[in-house]
Design a protein around this motif. Structure first.
Motif, mmCIF file in Angstrom:
data_model
loop_
_atom_site.group_PDB
_atom_site.id
_atom_site.type_symbol
_atom_site.label_atom_id
_atom_site.label_comp_id
_atom_site.label_asym_id
_atom_site.label_seq_id
_atom_site.Cartn_x
_atom_site.Cartn_y
_atom_site.Cartn_z
ATOM 1 N N ASP A 133 0.816 -1.215 0.000
ATOM 2 C CA ASP A 133 0.000 0.000 0.000
ATOM 3 C C ASP A 133 0.845 1.259 0.000
ATOM 4 O O ASP A 133 0.629 2.162 -0.805
ATOM 5 N N SER A 180 -6.844 6.173 -2.016
ATOM 6 C CA SER A 180 -6.015 5.212 -2.766
ATOM 7 C C SER A 180 -5.333 4.242 -1.814
ATOM 8 O O SER A 180 -5.345 3.025 -2.040
ATOM 9 N N ILE A 201 -5.997 0.252 -1.786
ATOM 10 C CA ILE A 201 -4.874 -0.652 -2.082
ATOM 11 C C ILE A 201 -4.640 -1.587 -0.903
ATOM 12 O O ILE A 201 -4.450 -2.792 -1.077
#
Length: 170
Positions: free
Chosen positions: A78, A113, A117
């Motif tokens: 991530d 995001s 992720i």
């Protein structure tokens, strides 16, 4: 990459790590303050080397402190991927005049995001404790909103402390 830029990134990430470790969660949600400081480090020095350094260090630090069962590898994935997404955002938003708008967009999009992720990689590697949609709406979105505000405030503070509005480029 200049030593002073590496030191600045390391100091920012250390500050984020300490805050990440000591700030408690609220209503099942913990603000990822290390993520916010990673964004700041990339916004101040938007180079590929610095982005890789910030992503790797952030991944290692969050993997060491994760409370998510089996979350070490998803944290590493991530943070590195998110770091490069943030670098792309910084490049796209380079001409935006308002620091608040720029840092707010980066804070929100970067956090969403990162959350997506992390959850996707955790789903594939170790599984999730609840359905993905519930985790996104109950944790990722509220955290993104909070991190947006925090990113704007911390970025303004960092810019004032450094005495520059322009990113530091190698």
């Amino acid at each position: 990459m200049k030593i002073k830029n590496m030191i600045l990134t390391s100091v920012l990430l250390a500050m984020g790590f300490v805050l990440h470790a000591i700030v408690p969660g609220f209503f099942g949600m913990k603000f990822d303050l290390l993520l916010t400081f990673m964004f700041i480090a990339i916004m101040i020095n938007p180079s590929i080397k610095n982005t890789l350094l910030a992503g790797l260090l952030s991944g290692i630090l969050t993997a060491m402190t994760t409370t998510f069962p089996g979350g070490q590898l998803p944290n590493m994935i991530d943070k590195v991927v998110t770091a490069f997404i943030v670098l792309a955002l910084v490049k796209v938003l380079m001409n935006v005049k308002s620091d608040s708008v720029k840092s707010g967009i980066i804070g929100f999009v970067g956090t969403v995001s990162s959350g997506m992720i992390f959850l996707t990689s955790a789903l594939l590697i170790v599984g999730l404790p609840a359905p993905l949609g519930i985790l996104v709406t109950s944790i990722v979105v509220p955290t993104a909103i909070a991190n947006t505000v925090i990113t704007v405030i911390v970025y303004k503070t960092a810019v004032m402390a450094l005495g520059t509005r322009k990113p530091v480029l190698d």
